[in-house]
Design a protein around this motif. Structure first.
Motif, PDB file in Angstrom:
ATOM      1  N   GLU A 189       7.254  48.329   3.611  1.00  0.00           N
ATOM      2  CA  GLU A 189       6.670  50.033   3.144  1.00  0.00           C
ATOM      3  C   GLU A 189       7.323  50.479   3.663  1.00  0.00           C
ATOM      4  N   PHE A 190       8.817  50.933   3.060  1.00  0.00           N
ATOM      5  CA  PHE A 190       9.578  52.609   3.209  1.00  0.00           C
ATOM      6  C   PHE A 190       8.486  53.677   3.726  1.00  0.00           C
ATOM      7  N   SER A 191       8.678  54.330   4.618  1.00  0.00           N
ATOM      8  CA  SER A 191       8.492  55.107   5.236  1.00  0.00           C
ATOM      9  C   SER A 191       9.091  55.990   6.014  1.00  0.00           C
ATOM     10  N   ILE A 192       8.154  57.785   6.767  1.00  0.00           N
ATOM     11  CA  ILE A 192       9.218  58.926   7.278  1.00  0.00           C
ATOM     12  C   ILE A 192       9.671  57.945   8.581  1.00  0.00           C
ATOM     13  N   LEU A 193       8.924  56.915   9.126  1.00  0.00           N
ATOM     14  CA  LEU A 193       9.124  56.602  10.179  1.00  0.00           C
ATOM     15  C   LEU A 193       9.890  55.120  10.446  1.00  0.00           C
ATOM     16  N   TRP A 194      10.403  55.487   9.623  1.00  0.00           N
ATOM     17  CA  TRP A 194      12.112  54.361   9.287  1.00  0.00           C
ATOM     18  C   TRP A 194      12.897  54.978  10.489  1.00  0.00           C
ATOM     19  N   LEU A 195      12.948  56.349  10.333  1.00  0.00           N
ATOM     20  CA  LEU A 195      13.982  56.972  11.382  1.00  0.00           C
ATOM     21  C   LEU A 195      13.843  57.034  12.427  1.00  0.00           C
ATOM     22  N   VAL A 196      13.086  56.253  12.499  1.00  0.00           N
ATOM     23  CA  VAL A 196      12.816  56.482  14.500  1.00  0.00           C
ATOM     24  C   VAL A 196      13.192  55.378  14.828  1.00  0.00           C
ATOM     25  N   PRO A 197      13.254  54.110  14.277  1.00  0.00           N
ATOM     26  CA  PRO A 197      13.919  53.139  14.853  1.00  0.00           C
ATOM     27  C   PRO A 197      14.869  52.394  14.116  1.00  0.00           C
ATOM     28  N   ILE A 198      15.586  53.716  13.348  1.00  0.00           N
ATOM     29  CA  ILE A 198      17.198  53.590  13.073  1.00  0.00           C
ATOM     30  C   ILE A 198      17.761  54.388  13.607  1.00  0.00           C
ATOM     31  N   LEU A 199      17.724  55.656  14.165  1.00  0.00           N
ATOM     32  CA  LEU A 199      17.479  56.781  15.476  1.00  0.00           C
ATOM     33  C   LEU A 199      18.335  55.830  16.880  1.00  0.00           C
ATOM     34  N   ALA A 200      16.844  55.593  16.703  1.00  0.00           N
ATOM     35  CA  ALA A 200      16.554  55.015  18.363  1.00  0.00           C
ATOM     36  C   ALA A 200      17.961  53.886  18.356  1.00  0.00           C
ATOM     37  N   ALA A 201      18.419  53.374  17.368  1.00  0.00           N
ATOM     38  CA  ALA A 201      18.971  52.135  17.455  1.00  0.00           C
ATOM     39  C   ALA A 201      21.189  52.428  17.479  1.00  0.00           C
ATOM     40  N   ALA A 202      20.994  53.344  16.528  1.00  0.00           N
ATOM     41  CA  ALA A 202      21.882  54.358  16.442  1.00  0.00           C
ATOM     42  C   ALA A 202      22.376  55.169  17.887  1.00  0.00           C
ATOM     43  N   LEU A 203      21.181  55.725  18.211  1.00  0.00           N
ATOM     44  CA  LEU A 203      21.849  56.135  19.461  1.00  0.00           C
ATOM     45  C   LEU A 203      22.245  55.008  20.367  1.00  0.00           C
ATOM     46  N   THR A 204      20.806  53.978  20.792  1.00  0.00           N
ATOM     47  CA  THR A 204      21.701  52.888  21.355  1.00  0.00           C
ATOM     48  C   THR A 204      22.965  52.749  21.674  1.00  0.00           C
ATOM     49  N   TRP A 205      23.565  52.171  20.779  1.00  0.00           N
ATOM     50  CA  TRP A 205      25.192  52.108  20.144  1.00  0.00           C
ATOM     51  C   TRP A 205      26.023  53.236  20.904  1.00  0.00           C
ATOM     52  N   THR A 248      11.276  48.865  17.776  1.00  0.00           N
ATOM     53  CA  THR A 248      10.972  49.998  17.763  1.00  0.00           C
ATOM     54  C   THR A 248       9.810  49.815  16.187  1.00  0.00           C
ATOM     55  N   PHE A 249      11.076  48.646  15.751  1.00  0.00           N
ATOM     56  CA  PHE A 249      10.437  48.644  15.014  1.00  0.00           C
ATOM     57  C   PHE A 249       9.003  47.641  14.607  1.00  0.00           C
ATOM     58  N   ILE A 260      14.823  57.223  21.813  1.00  0.00           N
ATOM     59  CA  ILE A 260      15.347  57.946  21.462  1.00  0.00           C
ATOM     60  C   ILE A 260      15.666  58.807  22.387  1.00  0.00           C
ATOM     61  N   TYR A 261      14.211  59.650  23.220  1.00  0.00           N
ATOM     62  CA  TYR A 261      14.999  60.829  23.879  1.00  0.00           C
ATOM     63  C   TYR A 261      15.320  60.300  25.012  1.00  0.00           C
ATOM     64  N   GLN A 262      15.470  59.171  26.332  1.00  0.00           N
ATOM     65  CA  GLN A 262      16.087  58.633  26.671  1.00  0.00           C
ATOM     66  C   GLN A 262      17.260  58.345  26.488  1.00  0.00           C
TER      67      GLN A 262
END
Length: 283
Positions: A189-205, A248-249, A260-262
């Motif tokens: 189910e798509f929601s605004i919460l998807w931004l959290v895992p996507i941002l977390a993964a992108a920032l890890t890279w 994060t999912f 994300i903060y870390q």
């Protein structure tokens, strides 16, 4: 036995929440910043160790070249001895960086446990009270969540008034920009919460990539023509973001926000250390 540590960290997180008018997501930023500063001396020590390693690397390669092709036990031992003597002479300790990381692991475990257990360590509820909350949720026809942040989402769904007799006045606000971070992002189910895992993964890279760039990790061919650091680095740069995305999912959005903060603070720390203590570039 460790409850006093969890309660101390929970009280600290409660104070930070009060600073931001009960906003749990903003409190986590101070929480992450505090422990990033706490481990800063260890990060500085590790950076200095990498500087020494970069300086002695050419000398180590000369030793390796000296014994190249010699596979007898005596030559192998002699090579190892010369490398160890060189490292000792230059003050390099190979295990110092690993030891620093191992010391951080228990603390990180404590932090994550407190973040995922706001009812126990922020609201200071007893096990009996948490069990009562689960019973009320079950009686309402809802399957209780497995972790406490998930229970918070259940509490929000029913409303605090449904839990009369249980003190939830210290329960922080888990919303941020309209998203309920007590909930777990769902693949289905798509929601605004998807931004959290996507941002977390992108920032890890991004963190891994920038750290390699700022610390002058060589990708030039050495020795037998293989690219130094390329295969392991590329593998980690792909695997770590994927692992972050999956984790994060799998947990509440709040844990992803802390991740994300870390990452953001880690990028800032790497940049500052790369300027204050630059690692010599190898050619």
């Amino acid at each position: 036995m460790l409850d006093w540590i969890y309660n101390l960290l929970g009280t600290m997180l409660s104070w930070f929440s009060n600073i931001f008018f009960g906003k749990y997501a903003l409190a986590l930023f101070l929480y992450a910043l505090l422990f990033k500063l706490l481990f800063l001396p260890a990060a500085i020590k590790q950076q200095k160790s990498q500087i020494i390693m970069a300086k002695i690397a050419p000398k180590m390669e000369k030793i390796q070249a000296k014994y190249r092709g010699k596979t007898d036990e005596a030559s192998i031992q002699k090579q190892q001895q010369e490398i160890m003597e060189l490292q000792q002479k230059e003050g390099f300790r190979p295990l110092s960086g690993c030891l620093t990381m191992f010391l951080q692991l228990p603390v990180i475990t404590f932090l994550y446990k407190v973040i995922r257990s706001p009812l126990s360590y922020i609201c200071k509820l007893t096990g009996e009270e948490i069990t009562k909350i689960k019973d009320i949720i079950t009686a309402a026809g809802i399957t209780p969540a497995l972790d406490e942040i998930g229970l918070v989402a259940n509490i929000q769904e029913l409303g605090v008034d449904a839990f009369a007799g249980i003190d939830l006045t210290k329960l922080p606000d888990f919303t941020l920009f309209g998203a309920n971070l007590a909930q777990t992002p769902s693949f289905s189910e798509f929601s605004i919460l998807w931004l959290v895992p996507i941002l977390a993964a992108a920032l890890t890279w991004l963190s891994s990539y920038l750290m390699r760039k700022w610390n002058n990790v060589s990708t030039a061919p050495v020795g037998n023509g293989e690219v130094q650091g390329k295969s392991p680095m590329n593998f980690m740069e792909i695997m770590m973001p994927l692992m972050t995305l999956w984790m994060t999912f799998s947990f509440s959005g709040m844990l992803g926000v802390y991740w994300i903060y870390q990452s953001v603070l880690g990028i800032l720390q790497s940049f500052i250390l790369s300027k204050a203590l630059p690692i010599p570039k190898r050619t």
